[in-house]
Write an enzyme that holds these catalytic residues in place. Sequence first.
Site, PDB file in Angstrom:
ATOM      1  N   ASP A  97      -5.773  -6.553   5.737  1.00 48.69           N
ATOM      2  CA  ASP A  97      -6.955  -5.812   5.299  1.00 48.69           C
ATOM      3  C   ASP A  97      -8.082  -6.799   4.967  1.00 48.69           C
ATOM      4  O   ASP A  97      -9.223  -6.674   5.431  1.00 48.69           O
ATOM      5  CB  ASP A  97      -6.556  -4.993   4.050  1.00 48.69           C
ATOM      6  CG  ASP A  97      -7.602  -3.977   3.651  1.00 48.69           C
ATOM      7  OD1 ASP A  97      -8.671  -3.928   4.287  1.00 48.69           O
ATOM      8  OD2 ASP A  97      -7.354  -3.230   2.686  1.00 48.69           O
ATOM      9  N   LYS A 126       2.866 -15.420   2.314  1.00 46.45           N
ATOM     10  CA  LYS A 126       2.786 -16.114   1.024  1.00 46.45           C
ATOM     11  C   LYS A 126       4.236 -16.417   0.627  1.00 46.45           C
ATOM     12  O   LYS A 126       4.710 -16.046  -0.453  1.00 46.45           O
ATOM     13  CB  LYS A 126       2.069 -15.207  -0.001  1.00 46.45           C
ATOM     14  CG  LYS A 126       1.725 -15.867  -1.324  1.00 46.45           C
ATOM     15  CD  LYS A 126       0.612 -16.887  -1.235  1.00 46.45           C
ATOM     16  CE  LYS A 126       0.382 -17.536  -2.597  1.00 46.45           C
ATOM     17  NZ  LYS A 126      -0.539 -18.689  -2.517  1.00 46.45           N
ATOM     18  N   TYR A 178       0.818  -1.217   0.000  1.00 46.93           N
ATOM     19  CA  TYR A 178       0.000   0.000   0.000  1.00 46.93           C
ATOM     20  C   TYR A 178       0.853   1.268   0.000  1.00 46.93           C
ATOM     21  O   TYR A 178       0.388   2.339  -0.369  1.00 46.93           O
ATOM     22  CB  TYR A 178      -0.932   0.038   1.213  1.00 46.93           C
ATOM     23  CG  TYR A 178      -2.075  -0.962   1.166  1.00 46.93           C
ATOM     24  CD1 TYR A 178      -2.259  -1.804   0.075  1.00 46.93           C
ATOM     25  CD2 TYR A 178      -2.970  -1.067   2.219  1.00 46.93           C
ATOM     26  CE1 TYR A 178      -3.295  -2.712   0.041  1.00 46.93           C
ATOM     27  CE2 TYR A 178      -4.018  -1.975   2.190  1.00 46.93           C
ATOM     28  CZ  TYR A 178      -4.169  -2.803   1.102  1.00 46.93           C
ATOM     29  OH  TYR A 178      -5.199  -3.703   1.074  1.00 46.93           O
ATOM     30  N   ASP A 187      -3.663 -18.000   1.483  1.00 50.32           N
ATOM     31  CA  ASP A 187      -4.828 -18.629   0.842  1.00 50.32           C
ATOM     32  C   ASP A 187      -5.437 -19.679   1.767  1.00 50.32           C
ATOM     33  O   ASP A 187      -6.664 -19.780   1.902  1.00 50.32           O
ATOM     34  CB  ASP A 187      -4.471 -19.213  -0.536  1.00 50.32           C
ATOM     35  CG  ASP A 187      -3.122 -19.905  -0.569  1.00 50.32           C
ATOM     36  OD1 ASP A 187      -2.376 -19.831   0.435  1.00 50.32           O
ATOM     37  OD2 ASP A 187      -2.807 -20.524  -1.593  1.00 50.32           O
ATOM     38  N   ASP A 218     -11.397  -8.226   7.693  1.00 48.67           N
ATOM     39  CA  ASP A 218     -12.805  -8.062   7.308  1.00 48.67           C
ATOM     40  C   ASP A 218     -13.510  -9.416   7.269  1.00 48.67           C
ATOM     41  O   ASP A 218     -14.657  -9.545   7.697  1.00 48.67           O
ATOM     42  CB  ASP A 218     -12.919  -7.391   5.932  1.00 48.67           C
ATOM     43  CG  ASP A 218     -13.110  -5.887   6.061  1.00 48.67           C
ATOM     44  OD1 ASP A 218     -12.690  -5.335   7.090  1.00 48.67           O
ATOM     45  OD2 ASP A 218     -13.672  -5.277   5.135  1.00 48.67           O
TER      46      ASP A 218
END
Length: 354
Positions: free
Chosen positions: A245, A189, A138, A221, A249
């Site tokens: 992020d 990852k 980001y 994943d 959620d």
Amino acid sequence: MKVLILPGDGIGPEIVAQARKVLEVLKNDGLDLELQEAPLGGAAYDQYGSPYPEFTQNLAREADAILLGAVGGPQYDTLDRPLRPERGLLAIRKDLGLFANLRPAILYPELANASTLKPEVVSGLDILIVRELTGDIYFGQPRGIRVNEAGEREGFNTMLYAESEIRRIGHVAFQAAQKRGKKLCSVDKANVLETTEFWKEIMTDMAKEYPDVELSHMLVDNAAMQLVKAPKQFDVVVTGNIFGDILSDEASMLTGSIGMLPSASLDVNNKGLYEPSHGSAPDIAGKDIANPLATILSVAMMLRYTFNNEAAAQRVENAVKKVLAQGLRTADIFEAGTTKVGCSAMGDAVVAAL
Ligand code: NAD
């Protein structure tokens, strides 16, 4: 201990007023608290012409902890971007160096039906996602949209973490795990991305400093899948900005009740900004029907993470559990067989339970 209260916009003032009642009880019972208030977001724009004015900034820098309602509303959506309420929130986070975002996902047994998952999968769920908030893809440079050598347009971003950034979020996560179930799962990852291979290496190294915490690693994943398959296997999860992020959620929605979820954003000294995970809910503002429990539970997080007062944190959380056990519900979590109450009546019930 200085606590700055930022009611904000929409339902912000209503829900924060209930949390303030809780702080006043703790103060009367001997907790050394000094409470101040300032505007942020749209309310600050109305008063000072800026969503994060100097008045608020000065008090925020002096405070030990900050309690925020929420910011934003349709009346501000046509303002120039730098003046919009949400910019006030980004500005205060950046100004105070709040790099660690803590989002618990707790499902009280009484609310098990609110989730879209089977009650036996989520009932009693209590996990904490620790998300790094100021680095990763980001913020990494270079970034942009350009024309490549073949003459085709392409978009690009840079996933980047310095060792110091990984270590400081690592410390927050290991220490949070020490205060809870002593299990930490680091999500990466590492099979594809060097940045997160490095992340994994540093987390593994840090585990030596926290022998009482059991560290595990999981690919992102798989983590996304495990969160809906068997979420109760997790205690604390730590991950970078982009994975956090998405996973935070996902985790919050396991509980199905956005009005119940608090959050914290901490700096290196555990100074924190505490706020409910939801927004300013303009659709129900001023009607005394909003759920104040996420904001009240944010006070409990403040007591735990900034003021290191576990006993007071649990006192607040137990009061919330008690009102749920009494069958009191705001409209968003109401179901047949329970008693519907408004925002301020819910606040009063928590105060009585305290
Ligand atoms: P929202 O979270 O405000 O509302 C989503 C839905 O959940 C609405 O139906 C609302 O009524 C309900 N809801 C939210 N909190 C509730 C509560 N405590 N009790 C009962 N019901 C509740 O999200 P939105 O509608 O997408 O955004 C509204 C405004 O909030 C926008 O201006 C947005 O920018 C802002 N926002 C602010 C924050 C923040 O301050 N941290 C976060 C998200 C959104």
